[in-house]
Each structure stands twice: as structure tokens, then as C-alpha cells.
Design an enzyme around this catalytic site. Structure first.
Site, mmCIF file in Angstrom:
data_model
loop_
_atom_site.group_PDB
_atom_site.id
_atom_site.type_symbol
_atom_site.label_atom_id
_atom_site.label_comp_id
_atom_site.label_asym_id
_atom_site.label_seq_id
_atom_site.Cartn_x
_atom_site.Cartn_y
_atom_site.Cartn_z
ATOM 1 N N GLY A 51 0.852 -1.178 -0.026
ATOM 2 C CA GLY A 51 -0.093 0.271 -0.096
ATOM 3 C C GLY A 51 0.727 1.160 -0.106
ATOM 4 C CG ASN A 53 -1.481 3.260 -3.709
ATOM 5 O OD1 ASN A 53 -1.358 2.629 -2.764
ATOM 6 N ND2 ASN A 53 -2.348 3.766 -4.257
ATOM 7 C CB ILE A 56 0.999 6.549 6.361
ATOM 8 C CG1 ILE A 56 0.435 7.483 7.068
ATOM 9 C CG2 ILE A 56 2.252 6.015 7.064
ATOM 10 C CD1 ILE A 56 0.035 6.914 8.486
ATOM 11 C CB SER A 185 -4.397 1.386 15.340
ATOM 12 O OG SER A 185 -5.172 2.055 15.705
ATOM 13 C CE1 TYR A 210 -7.961 -0.007 11.033
ATOM 14 C CE2 TYR A 210 -8.289 0.937 13.324
ATOM 15 C CZ TYR A 210 -7.603 0.920 12.083
ATOM 16 O OH TYR A 210 -6.533 1.424 11.704
#
Length: 331
Positions: A51, A53, A56, A185, A210
Site C-alpha cells: 500500500g 501508493n 502514509i 493502532s 478493526y
């Protein structure tokens, strides 16, 4: 589970999220970004990031390239790929400093193809950053039958780490071990973890799912790092919370949008969040802090549920079973 019970649980989790998020946001507002002091130059070394692209991920790629590393970015074909190469062009990076390989983290077949494509290059991987993620998405099962947040945020990265471990072991040395950075997280503190229902077949809660995926990343970090350390392998693992970041992750639900709109001034920028990730990727100062979970670049003890040894062991075993892994990474 009755409808009333489900509603009560969802309300409880929502209120808990609001209270804890407010607490964490205030802490974020009072924190500063720790500068990367005396980073090692990493010319001719390879890093892999999922990820990378946008957000962050992109700013992390930027920091790694500026350190001299060649970066392999995994993201989807189409608009995601186009955005990556547009950013690379605008940044004026040297040809070959960033390479794209197609990756859909929700598909374990795609993760396997991505890992194999990297293995086929036969280059040592000094750094793996498990960055890609989704947040608070509606209930959905992937084609493999996994709950989507669990699959994208955790299980796909578990599989990718397994696949790339041989290259990480090749790249690492006693003096400069390879590193794995798992993005977690503060949401792990919401305390939702259903070890016997990881695919949310009994009840699905967006916030809880999540939280569960980010808790899993911390547990994965702890167990893997202990295995590597026990066998004196030259690879170290870190779980990192990049901070409350102004990003498109806060567009999935009305309450996430509300928090972003009303308290967004307390957030850090995507570039600042990436600075924390790059700090753990390159800083010599964290060399002996492996196996830990970090907030604002400081070691933080995760909640008791995440530290439970039996739960950690069962998650590891279940993950290997789900992915048909008999010996993780050849360890």
C-alpha cells in the site's frame, strides 16, 4: 445472540471508542515527531511495502528512497498504480528506485503471487513494511472466506511475511539485522478480540473488527520476534502506531468523518505519520527494542488481552491453519 444484545454491544463499543479516541487524540496533540538522527545510508538495499501508493505509505516510500534504498511497492493495478508512478515522477526519483508489483491484500492468491514475484528477483530484502489497511468497512467476506478487515490488515501480512522470510534472513546480519514493521493502532485498546470467531460469523461490528485486526498485528509481532530471537536470526520485528493521521481512512463512516471534521486539527499529517514509520525502519536507536508495540516512538504496553500468552499462541496456530502454513518462513 439476540438483536437487543447485539445492539447493546455495538453501543458499548461505540461509546468506548469515543472515550478512548478522545484520550488518544489529546495525547497526539501534545506529542511531537521524533527526528531520525544519524540514519544509516542504505544504498543498494531493498525494501518492500504494501500500500505504498498514497498516504502514509507513499511518504514512507519517499523517505526510504531518499535513504538510498530501492523500494518494491505492492498495490492494485489501475488507479492505484497510476497514482504511484505519477508521484514517483513528480518526486524526480532515479529510474529503478521504485518498482510496482500488483497486490490485492484481500486475496491470498494475490499475496502469494506478489511474494513469489519478489522471490523470483533473488534480491535480499532488508526491510518489510506491512502498511496496507482498511478501517471500519461494512461486513464482507473475501473470496477466501475471511472477514475483510482481518484479511487485509492482518492475515495477508502474516502470509506475506512468511513468504519473504527467506529473503529477510539472507539480507540481515548480526551487525545490521533486517526489519519488519507492522503498522498497528491505538484502536487495539478498544478490546475486541474474538479468538473463536475471527471471521465474525456470529456478530460483526465495524469498530470491533478493526480493533481485532490491529490487536492481531501486535500479537503477531510479539510471537514472531520471540521465535527469531530464540533462534538468533538476524531479523527484528516492531509494531508501530503511526498516530492519528488526516487520511482517507476517515471517510468510511459518519462518525469517523465527524471526528475528522471536528477534531482534525489535532491530527498529524500523512508525512508526519510516515516519519514515525521511517524512524523504526532506519533508526539505530531502536535496534534493541524489537518485539514491542510503539506509540509516538515510545514503547507502550498494549492492553492485557493482547498480552495474553495463550491468545497469542492460539492466534498464531489458527493463522497458520487458515493459510495452510506448516513451518512459518522456514524457521
Amino acid at each position: 445472540m439476540s438483536c437487543c444484545s447485539q445492539t447493546f454491544i455495538d453501543l458499548f463499543v461505540f461509546i468506548k471508542m469515543l472515550i478512548l479516541s478522545t484520550k488518544f487524540l489529546i495525547s497526539e496533540a501534545c506529542s511531537s515527531i521524533r527526528p531520525l538522527q544519524n540514519p544509516l545510508k542504505r544504498e543498494k538495499e531493498y525494501a518492500v511495502i504494501t500500500g505504498g501508493n498514497r498516504g502514509i505509505g507513499w511518504f514512507t516510500v519517499k523517505g526510504l528512497v531518499e535513504s538510498g534504498m530501492k523500494v518494491i511497492v505492492g498495490c492494485r493495478d489501475g488507479p492505484s498504480k497510476d497514482l504511484l508512478y505519477k508521484s514517483v515522477e513528480q518526486a524526480g526519483f532515479p529510474t529503478g528506485s521504485v518498482e510496482w508489483i500488483n497486490l490485492d491484500m484481500s486475496s491470498m492468491d494475490s499475496v502469494r503471487a506478489f511474494g513469489q514475484a519478489i522471490l523470483d528477483k533473488n534480491v535480499p530484502i532488508s526491510l518489510l513494511i506491512n502498511n496496507a489497511g482498511i478501517m471500519f468497512t461494512p461486513y464482507a467476506l473475501t473470496k477466501d472466506g475471511f472477514e475483510s478487515q482481518f484479511a487485509v490488515n492482518y492475515l495477508g501480512h502474516f502470509l506475506l511475511t512468511h513468504l519473504l522470510m527467506p529473503r529477510l534472513l539472507t539480507a540481515g546480519t548480526k551487525d545490521q539485522p533486517a526489519r519488519i514493521i507492522n503498522l498497528s493502532s491505538t484502536a487495539h485498546a478498544f478490546g475486541w478480540f474474538e479468538i473463536n470467531d475471527l471471521q465474525a460469523k456470529t456478530h460483526y461490528n465495524k469498530i470491533g473488527a478493526y480493533s481485532q485486526s490491529k490487536s492481531a498485528q501486535i500479537m503477531f509481532t510479539k510471537v514472531l520476534d520471540e521465535q527469531l530471537s530464540t533462534e538468533n536470526k538476524p531479523v527484528k520485528v516492531y509494531a508501530v502506531h503511526p498516530g492519528f493521521i488526516r487520511s482517507n481512512l476517515y471517510s468510511q463512516t459518519w462518525y469517523a468523518k465527524f471526528v475528522s471534521l471536528t477534531m482534525g486539527f489535532l491530527f498529524k499529517s500523512e508525512e508526519q505519520g510516515a516519519q514515525r514509520v521511517v524512524y523504526f525502519a532506519l533508526s539505530p536507536q531502536v535496534e534493541e527494542l524489537n518485539g514491542n508495540y510503539f506509540e509516538n516512538c515510545n514503547v507502550v504496553k498494549p492492553i492485557a488481552l493482547v498480552r495474553n500468552r495463550d491468545t497469542q499462541k492460539k492466534l498464531w496456530e489458527t493463522s497458520c491453519q487458515l493459510l495452510d502454513i506448516s513451518k512459518f518462513g522456514g524457521l
